[in-house]
Design a protein around this motif. Structure first.
Motif, short mmCIF file in Angstrom:
data_model
loop_
_atom_site.label_atom_id
_atom_site.label_comp_id
_atom_site.label_asym_id
_atom_site.label_seq_id
_atom_site.Cartn_x
_atom_site.Cartn_y
_atom_site.Cartn_z
N UNK A 39 -32.32 5.49 -108.59
CA UNK A 39 -33.15 6.63 -108.21
C UNK A 39 -32.86 6.90 -106.74
N UNK A 40 -32.23 8.02 -106.47
CA UNK A 40 -31.82 8.37 -105.11
C UNK A 40 -32.89 9.27 -104.49
N UNK A 41 -33.32 8.91 -103.30
CA UNK A 41 -34.29 9.73 -102.58
C UNK A 41 -33.56 10.61 -101.58
N UNK A 42 -33.70 11.92 -101.77
CA UNK A 42 -33.08 12.89 -100.85
C UNK A 42 -34.17 13.50 -99.99
N UNK A 43 -34.15 13.18 -98.69
CA UNK A 43 -35.09 13.78 -97.75
C UNK A 43 -34.59 15.16 -97.38
N UNK A 44 -35.39 16.18 -97.70
CA UNK A 44 -34.93 17.55 -97.58
C UNK A 44 -34.90 18.07 -96.14
N UNK A 45 -35.90 17.72 -95.35
CA UNK A 45 -35.99 18.29 -94.01
C UNK A 45 -36.90 17.44 -93.14
N UNK A 46 -37.06 17.85 -91.89
CA UNK A 46 -38.01 17.21 -90.98
C UNK A 46 -39.32 17.96 -91.04
N UNK A 47 -40.41 17.26 -91.27
CA UNK A 47 -41.72 17.91 -91.35
C UNK A 47 -42.10 18.44 -89.98
N UNK A 48 -42.50 19.69 -89.94
CA UNK A 48 -42.78 20.35 -88.65
C UNK A 48 -44.24 20.79 -88.55
N UNK A 49 -45.16 19.97 -88.99
CA UNK A 49 -46.56 20.35 -88.90
C UNK A 49 -47.11 20.76 -90.26
N UNK A 50 -48.26 21.40 -90.27
CA UNK A 50 -48.90 21.79 -91.53
C UNK A 50 -50.40 21.72 -91.38
N UNK A 51 -51.08 21.87 -92.48
CA UNK A 51 -52.54 21.85 -92.46
C UNK A 51 -53.04 20.43 -92.21
N UNK A 52 -53.88 20.27 -91.21
CA UNK A 52 -54.40 18.95 -90.88
C UNK A 52 -55.54 18.53 -91.80
N UNK A 53 -56.12 19.49 -92.54
CA UNK A 53 -57.23 19.15 -93.43
C UNK A 53 -56.78 18.84 -94.85
N UNK A 54 -55.47 18.74 -95.05
CA UNK A 54 -54.96 18.41 -96.39
C UNK A 54 -55.29 16.97 -96.73
N UNK A 55 -55.57 16.72 -98.01
CA UNK A 55 -55.92 15.37 -98.45
C UNK A 55 -54.74 14.63 -99.06
N UNK A 56 -53.53 15.05 -98.72
CA UNK A 56 -52.33 14.35 -99.20
C UNK A 56 -51.23 14.45 -98.16
N UNK A 57 -50.24 13.57 -98.29
CA UNK A 57 -49.10 13.58 -97.37
C UNK A 57 -48.14 14.71 -97.72
N UNK A 58 -47.37 15.14 -96.74
CA UNK A 58 -46.41 16.22 -96.96
C UNK A 58 -45.34 15.79 -97.96
N UNK A 59 -45.01 16.69 -98.86
CA UNK A 59 -43.97 16.41 -99.85
C UNK A 59 -42.64 16.85 -99.28
N UNK A 60 -41.75 15.89 -99.11
CA UNK A 60 -40.53 16.21 -98.38
C UNK A 60 -39.30 15.52 -98.95
N UNK A 61 -39.31 15.21 -100.25
CA UNK A 61 -38.10 14.62 -100.83
C UNK A 61 -37.96 15.04 -102.29
N UNK A 62 -36.75 14.96 -102.77
CA UNK A 62 -36.46 15.10 -104.20
C UNK A 62 -35.90 13.77 -104.68
N UNK A 63 -36.05 13.51 -105.95
CA UNK A 63 -35.47 12.32 -106.56
C UNK A 63 -34.28 12.73 -107.42
N UNK A 64 -33.14 12.10 -107.17
CA UNK A 64 -31.94 12.31 -107.97
C UNK A 64 -31.78 11.09 -108.86
N UNK A 65 -31.87 11.28 -110.16
CA UNK A 65 -31.77 10.16 -111.10
C UNK A 65 -30.33 10.03 -111.59
N UNK A 66 -29.78 8.85 -111.40
CA UNK A 66 -28.37 8.58 -111.71
C UNK A 66 -28.27 7.75 -112.98
#
Length: 201
Positions: free
Chosen positions: A10-37
């Motif tokens: 299972x390959x983790x591809x980090x798409x970009x650098x997180x540049x901020x966002x809503x501080x009141x969100x109740x979850x972490x920023x989603x910033x990767x895709x999974x490539x299944x080999x």
């Protein structure tokens, strides 16, 4: 094909650098895709890939005898190498005696391909709005990502198939790398985008 015995990574591809966002969100920023080999059998092509060394790492190879072999570092002990291996290295001029009388090994930078690629891919960014390869297709992947996958799993002249080809990235990269290809999709926008892209390639 997609059985447990055929799963490799299972390959983790980090798409970009997180540049901020809503501080009141109740979850972490989603910033990767999974490539299944997966592989169809044990009889596969696997071309190991390597990433370039960082400039800081290259600085460790700070010595050079100006003999055409390039920069090296000489802080590596003999360790548990076999007699045959040691004799071979002596003939190659890679073994020397240090000031304390101990045998040491010269490690040349040119002897290494780079940092061996693992299953965390952090060096490829998603297609941004300013990219020349942008096809304005919502699921478009960067050519560098697909190029890596194709290089790992195929050789020149092999056949690459993408049955949900979207913006045509896989087909475009396969063509550039000298692979044969088959692509299909049900979406009219996909077919239009891919056809236009392949004419350009």
């Amino acid at each position: 094909i997609f059985g447990a015995n055929n799963f490799k990574n299972e390959i983790t591809w980090k798409r970009s650098t997180v540049k901020g966002g809503k501080t009141n969100s109740n979850q972490m920023a989603r910033n990767h895709d999974s490539v299944l080999y997966y592989t169809k059998s044990s009889n596969i092509i696997f071309n190991r890939q390597a990433l370039p060394f960082s400039e800081d790492y290259k600085k460790r190879f700070s010595k050079d005898d100006n003999d055409g072999k390039g920069p090296y570092r000489d802080d590596q002990p003999i360790g548990t190498r076999s007699y045959e291996s040691l004799e071979k290295m002596k003939k190659e001029g890679k073994v020397f005696v240090d000031s304390s009388g101990k045998l040491r090994i010269k490690s040349y930078l040119n002897d290494y391909d780079g940092v061996i690629l693992d299953d965390n891919w952090l060096d490829i960014s998603e297609v941004n709005v300013m990219s020349k390869e942008r096809a304005y297709y919502p699921t478009q992947k960067p050519e560098a990502l697909i190029e890596r996958i194709i290089k790992i799993s195929t050789n020149e002249g092999d056949l690459v198939a993408d049955f949900f080809c979207g913006s045509g990235t896989t087909l475009a990269v396969a063509e550039k790398l000298g692979r044969k290809w088959i692509g299909s999709d049900l979406g009219r926008f996909s077919i239009h985008t891919t056809r236009k892209r392949m004419i350009g390639v």
